[in-house]
Scaffold this motif. Structure first.
Motif, PDB file in Angstrom:
ATOM      1  N   ASP A   1       6.157   6.616  -1.563  1.00 43.85           N
ATOM      2  CA  ASP A   1       6.726   7.166  -0.396  1.00 43.85           C
ATOM      3  C   ASP A   1       5.829   6.602   0.702  1.00 43.85           C
ATOM      4  O   ASP A   1       6.248   6.572   1.812  1.00 43.85           O
ATOM      5  CB  ASP A   1       6.614   8.662  -0.394  1.00 43.85           C
ATOM      6  CG  ASP A   1       7.732   9.260  -1.308  1.00 43.85           C
ATOM      7  OD1 ASP A   1       8.741   8.453  -1.625  1.00 43.85           O
ATOM      8  OD2 ASP A   1       7.514  10.395  -1.521  1.00 43.85           O
ATOM      9  N   VAL A   2       4.600   6.315   0.417  1.00 39.88           N
ATOM     10  CA  VAL A   2       3.378   5.720   1.495  1.00 39.88           C
ATOM     11  C   VAL A   2       3.129   4.375   1.111  1.00 39.88           C
ATOM     12  O   VAL A   2       2.394   3.856   1.875  1.00 39.88           O
ATOM     13  CB  VAL A   2       2.399   6.756   1.479  1.00 39.88           C
ATOM     14  CG1 VAL A   2       2.766   8.066   1.853  1.00 39.88           C
ATOM     15  CG2 VAL A   2       1.542   6.628   0.150  1.00 39.88           C
ATOM     16  N   ALA A   3       3.763   3.479   0.186  1.00 40.42           N
ATOM     17  CA  ALA A   3       3.410   2.339  -0.246  1.00 40.42           C
ATOM     18  C   ALA A   3       4.773   1.172   0.100  1.00 40.42           C
ATOM     19  O   ALA A   3       5.795   1.741   0.467  1.00 40.42           O
ATOM     20  CB  ALA A   3       3.318   1.931  -1.813  1.00 40.42           C
ATOM     21  N   SER A   4       4.354   0.103   0.382  1.00 39.97           N
ATOM     22  CA  SER A   4       5.119  -0.930   0.743  1.00 39.97           C
ATOM     23  C   SER A   4       4.958  -2.386  -0.173  1.00 39.97           C
ATOM     24  O   SER A   4       3.900  -2.528  -0.840  1.00 39.97           O
ATOM     25  CB  SER A   4       5.000  -1.275   2.264  1.00 39.97           C
ATOM     26  OG  SER A   4       3.568  -1.865   2.453  1.00 39.97           O
ATOM     27  N   VAL A   5       5.952  -3.226   0.074  1.00 41.02           N
ATOM     28  CA  VAL A   5       5.928  -4.331  -0.935  1.00 41.02           C
ATOM     29  C   VAL A   5       5.883  -5.577   0.033  1.00 41.02           C
ATOM     30  O   VAL A   5       6.735  -5.579   0.892  1.00 41.02           O
ATOM     31  CB  VAL A   5       6.812  -4.281  -2.054  1.00 41.02           C
ATOM     32  CG1 VAL A   5       6.764  -5.570  -2.852  1.00 41.02           C
ATOM     33  CG2 VAL A   5       6.887  -3.303  -2.961  1.00 41.02           C
ATOM     34  N   ASP A   6       5.021  -6.450  -0.209  1.00 37.51           N
ATOM     35  CA  ASP A   6       4.882  -7.601   0.838  1.00 37.51           C
ATOM     36  C   ASP A   6       5.765  -8.655   0.480  1.00 37.51           C
ATOM     37  O   ASP A   6       6.267  -8.530  -0.469  1.00 37.51           O
ATOM     38  CB  ASP A   6       3.489  -8.178   1.382  1.00 37.51           C
ATOM     39  CG  ASP A   6       2.596  -8.464   0.125  1.00 37.51           C
ATOM     40  OD1 ASP A   6       3.419  -8.898  -1.103  1.00 37.51           O
ATOM     41  OD2 ASP A   6       1.525  -8.788   0.160  1.00 37.51           O
ATOM     42  N   LEU A   7       5.768  -9.837   1.102  1.00 35.92           N
ATOM     43  CA  LEU A   7       6.828 -10.900   0.692  1.00 35.92           C
ATOM     44  C   LEU A   7       6.312 -11.785  -0.634  1.00 35.92           C
ATOM     45  O   LEU A   7       7.064 -12.200  -1.364  1.00 35.92           O
ATOM     46  CB  LEU A   7       6.453 -12.204   1.709  1.00 35.92           C
ATOM     47  CG  LEU A   7       7.374 -11.644   2.987  1.00 35.92           C
ATOM     48  CD1 LEU A   7       7.026 -12.821   4.066  1.00 35.92           C
ATOM     49  CD2 LEU A   7       8.735 -11.030   3.116  1.00 35.92           C
ATOM     50  N   ALA A   8       4.982 -11.450  -0.983  1.00 36.47           N
ATOM     51  CA  ALA A   8       4.303 -11.849  -2.223  1.00 36.47           C
ATOM     52  C   ALA A   8       4.786 -11.087  -3.470  1.00 36.47           C
ATOM     53  O   ALA A   8       4.381 -11.132  -4.693  1.00 36.47           O
ATOM     54  CB  ALA A   8       2.805 -12.164  -2.221  1.00 36.47           C
ATOM     55  N   GLY A   9       5.139  -9.907  -3.168  1.00 35.07           N
ATOM     56  CA  GLY A   9       5.295  -8.861  -4.280  1.00 35.07           C
ATOM     57  C   GLY A   9       4.273  -7.832  -4.433  1.00 35.07           C
ATOM     58  O   GLY A   9       4.406  -7.229  -5.456  1.00 35.07           O
ATOM     59  N   LYS A  10       3.095  -8.039  -3.592  1.00 36.08           N
ATOM     60  CA  LYS A  10       2.348  -7.018  -3.789  1.00 36.08           C
ATOM     61  C   LYS A  10       2.233  -5.759  -3.248  1.00 36.08           C
ATOM     62  O   LYS A  10       2.961  -5.563  -1.917  1.00 36.08           O
ATOM     63  CB  LYS A  10       0.836  -7.711  -3.265  1.00 36.08           C
ATOM     64  CG  LYS A  10       0.421  -8.752  -3.860  1.00 36.08           C
ATOM     65  CD  LYS A  10      -1.047  -9.206  -3.370  1.00 36.08           C
ATOM     66  CE  LYS A  10      -1.640 -10.584  -4.057  1.00 36.08           C
ATOM     67  NZ  LYS A  10      -2.897 -10.972  -3.609  1.00 36.08           N
ATOM     68  N   VAL A  11       1.907  -4.823  -3.839  1.00 37.15           N
ATOM     69  CA  VAL A  11       2.048  -3.194  -3.238  1.00 37.15           C
ATOM     70  C   VAL A  11       1.035  -2.976  -2.523  1.00 37.15           C
ATOM     71  O   VAL A  11      -0.326  -3.190  -2.929  1.00 37.15           O
ATOM     72  CB  VAL A  11       2.279  -2.365  -4.393  1.00 37.15           C
ATOM     73  CG1 VAL A  11       2.501  -0.913  -3.906  1.00 37.15           C
ATOM     74  CG2 VAL A  11       3.657  -2.886  -5.397  1.00 37.15           C
ATOM     75  N   ARG A  12       1.096  -2.458  -1.125  1.00 39.03           N
ATOM     76  CA  ARG A  12       0.133  -2.335  -0.443  1.00 39.03           C
ATOM     77  C   ARG A  12       0.321  -0.886   0.272  1.00 39.03           C
ATOM     78  O   ARG A  12       1.400  -0.161   0.257  1.00 39.03           O
ATOM     79  CB  ARG A  12       0.122  -3.205   0.821  1.00 39.03           C
ATOM     80  CG  ARG A  12      -0.056  -4.678   0.436  1.00 39.03           C
ATOM     81  CD  ARG A  12      -0.123  -5.613   1.829  1.00 39.03           C
ATOM     82  NE  ARG A  12      -0.464  -7.019   1.155  1.00 39.03           N
ATOM     83  CZ  ARG A  12      -1.511  -7.370   1.265  1.00 39.03           C
ATOM     84  NH1 ARG A  12      -2.700  -6.686   1.076  1.00 39.03           N
ATOM     85  NH2 ARG A  12      -1.628  -8.702   0.651  1.00 39.03           N
ATOM     86  N   LEU A  13      -0.925  -0.301   0.579  1.00 41.24           N
ATOM     87  CA  LEU A  13      -0.763   1.145   1.342  1.00 41.24           C
ATOM     88  C   LEU A  13      -1.371   1.109   2.660  1.00 41.24           C
ATOM     89  O   LEU A  13      -2.491   0.160   2.856  1.00 41.24           O
ATOM     90  CB  LEU A  13      -1.770   2.024   0.346  1.00 41.24           C
ATOM     91  CG  LEU A  13      -1.088   2.964  -0.704  1.00 41.24           C
ATOM     92  CD1 LEU A  13      -0.434   2.176  -1.814  1.00 41.24           C
ATOM     93  CD2 LEU A  13      -1.948   4.104  -1.069  1.00 41.24           C
ATOM     94  N   ASP A  14      -0.807   1.688   3.375  1.00 44.06           N
ATOM     95  CA  ASP A  14      -1.022   1.702   4.806  1.00 44.06           C
ATOM     96  C   ASP A  14      -2.399   2.838   5.104  1.00 44.06           C
ATOM     97  O   ASP A  14      -2.097   4.124   5.158  1.00 44.06           O
ATOM     98  CB  ASP A  14       0.007   2.100   5.923  1.00 44.06           C
ATOM     99  CG  ASP A  14      -0.467   1.962   7.248  1.00 44.06           C
ATOM    100  OD1 ASP A  14      -1.497   1.818   7.588  1.00 44.06           O
ATOM    101  OD2 ASP A  14       0.562   2.580   7.940  1.00 44.06           O
ATOM    102  N   TYR A  15      -3.783   2.600   5.224  1.00 44.89           N
ATOM    103  CA  TYR A  15      -4.615   3.340   5.122  1.00 44.89           C
ATOM    104  C   TYR A  15      -4.853   4.096   6.689  1.00 44.89           C
ATOM    105  O   TYR A  15      -5.493   5.077   6.647  1.00 44.89           O
ATOM    106  CB  TYR A  15      -6.057   2.535   4.893  1.00 44.89           C
ATOM    107  CG  TYR A  15      -6.233   2.171   3.717  1.00 44.89           C
ATOM    108  CD1 TYR A  15      -6.539   3.023   2.513  1.00 44.89           C
ATOM    109  CD2 TYR A  15      -6.167   0.540   3.451  1.00 44.89           C
ATOM    110  CE1 TYR A  15      -6.277   2.494   1.193  1.00 44.89           C
ATOM    111  CE2 TYR A  15      -6.427   0.134   2.226  1.00 44.89           C
ATOM    112  CZ  TYR A  15      -6.497   0.978   1.055  1.00 44.89           C
ATOM    113  OH  TYR A  15      -6.619   0.409  -0.230  1.00 44.89           O
TER     114      TYR A  15
END
Length: 508
Positions: A31-45
């Motif tokens: 719910d708080v993660a996103s996926v960038d164009l390279a397919g990496k999962v990122r969290l918004d700190y």
């Protein structure tokens, strides 16, 4: 600049967690993660909920800890907390907290907060060998901390105590409940900001400070205190002067570099010289830490800090090209020249005492083939110009009947002259007693230099490392003393170190 590479070498978060695997293991993070164009999962700190969920999931995965926090309380970020715990472990190694003792290590966390994160990590990280007293003033945080301790079934290892709301002390009132019990350490993560300040953020002197990359969390009492962190830590220092070794090592974290420098000045002004400092680096954040002690068996100068974080002095601190505070060392004997580390210790002790340097043993694990640590204290420079003194001692003088060589044959001024004004000490006099009396007489004086002497046996010989601890002479005096020892060994045959000059009991 990201400074993860300067984290404590044992900190598991030197490598970023694999968020892709973490999201699979804990689906609520999606719910708080996103996926960038390279397919990496990122969290918004910058998202408070993301920081909250990430801390909860990492605590459960990596430490088996279940944590619940009220929404308005400080969310503990783990890399920083682990850096502090690992630094305490390093202090404990020097202080020998866990060696040859059956009782658990006892610590106090000043201001445990609603999470009670430091006591929980300390107990779990030590496999319950550390027991903690967690103190907190805010009543709602006390209740939350107790709930987190109970949630993890650690009541036998962690006692949460409420501080008196009307009380004006930090440690004194709390320790009254523990009578004469002695604690190994205390720790503190004080509120960084002055409650009288207009804004809750660091001063931007250059106008180039970036906005924080993490969401700001925490209640007002967790972030602010009257007078800021310097006044808060200053009060801990004042109380430590009264408590002395009721707590073996006092430690605190510091949020601002300016405050760190001021705390060191306060300790120096209070004549507290057994001090060590470190720097906690994580992400884009740097914090500072200071520890001090009144226990003369704990040589804090031997504690690795951020400048030698990998344990061998080759890891420079951020922005620096060279490590700071590295001890001076050399091979002082070949293996065939000495039969044991005790022999090395006895020889060095005899040489140093012959020029009126007090020596005492701090750590002796030589029976296990490990190491030996001594502490030397000099009240004046007695080692310079030794060649000139040896020559002068050989020249007859009208006011001298004859010259008696000292124990090391260097003709030092301690006991080489036999005249009407100086008497040579009797040979049977116990040098340990003499040294003890001198140390007692000079206890309150500022030393010319105090240093730690680290003796180790390696495959090719016996090595000695000297590290500056305190004193007006500075680090140059340590280099001079090591050079004096090398010159003495080169100029004289090695004597029998089992005689009175090198007694086993070197404590002064």
């Amino acid at each position: 600049m990201a400074v993860n590479e300067f984290m404590h070498p044992r900190n598991r978060y030197r490598q970023r967690p694999n968020f892709q695997q973490l999201v699979k293991q804990y689906p609520e993070l999606s719910d708080v993660a996103s996926v960038d164009l390279a397919g990496k999962v990122r969290l918004d700190y910058r998202n408070k909920r993301a920081v909250h969920l990430l801390s909860k999931c990492l605590l459960l995965r990596d430490f088996g800890l279940k944590l619940e926090l009220p929404p308005d309380k400080l969310v503990p970020t783990l890399p920083l907390r682990l850096n502090y715990i690992h630094w305490l472990e390093d202090i404990g190694t020097v202080a020998r907290w866990e060696q040859e003792r059956k009782q658990p290590v006892r610590g106090i966390d000043i201001g445990c907060g609603a999470s009670c994160i430091y006591p929980l990590l300390a107990v779990v990280q030590s496999n319950k060998r550390w027991h903690m007293v967690a103190i907190e003033k805010a009543q709602d945080s006390v209740e939350s901390a107790k709930a987190n301790v109970a949630r993890n079934e650690l009541q036998s290892c962690i006692e949460v105590k409420s501080q008196k709301l009307e009380g004006s002390t930090i440690l004194l009132d709390v320790l009254e409940d523990f009578h004469n019990e002695r604690f190994d350490f205390c720790m503190c993560n004080p509120p960084f900001y002055d409650s009288g300040a207009k804004e809750l953020k660091p001063q931007d002197r250059t106008g180039k400070r970036r906005e924080p990359s993490n969401a700001s969390t925490g209640s007002l009492e967790e972030l602010c205190t009257e007078g800021g962190e310097v006044k808060f830590i200053g009060q801990i220092i004042e109380e430590s002067l009264l408590l002395k070794d009721r707590i073996a090592v006092y430690t605190t974290m510091i949020g601002h570099k300016k405050s760190y420098e001021e705390v060191l000045r306060i300790l120096k002004h209070a004549s507290v010289h057994n001090v060590t400092a470190s720097r906690f680096c994580q992400g884009n954040t740097t914090r500072w830490a200071v520890a001090w002690s009144f226990d003369d068996t704990v040589l804090l100068s031997l504690v690795p800090n951020s400048h030698t974080a990998n344990g061998n002095g080759n890891n420079p601190s951020p922005g620096k090209k060279k490590p700071i505070g590295k001890p001076v060392a050399c091979r002082i004997f070949a293996l065939e020249e000495m039969d044991s580390m005790q022999g090395v210790r006895n020889y060095l002790t005899a040489q140093l005492r012959s020029i009126e340097i007090d020596v005492r043993t701090v750590l002796d694990s030589s029976s296990k083939g490990e190491e030996m640590v001594l502490e030397l204290t000099a009240r004046e420079n007695t080692w310079s110009h030794q060649r000139r003194k040896r020559r002068a001692a050989q020249i007859p003088s009208p006011d001298k009947t004859h010259v008696i060589p000292s124990q090391n044959g260097n003709g030092t001024e301690v006991c080489q002259e036999n005249n009407n004004y100086k008497k040579r000490p009797r040979l049977e006099m116990d040098l340990s007693d003499t040294c003890s009396q001198q140390a007692d007489d000079r206890k309150d004086e500022q030393p010319y230099v105090r240093a730690a002497v680290h003796i180790q046996r390696k495959d090719d010989g016996y090595y000695v490392a000297l590290q500056y601890v305190a004193g007006v002479a500075g680090k140059d005096a340590v280099n001079q003393i090591l050079q004096y020892l090398k010159n003495t060994i080169k100029a004289n045959p090695i004597p029998d170190t089992t005689e009175d000059g090198g007694k086993e009991d070197t404590k002064c």
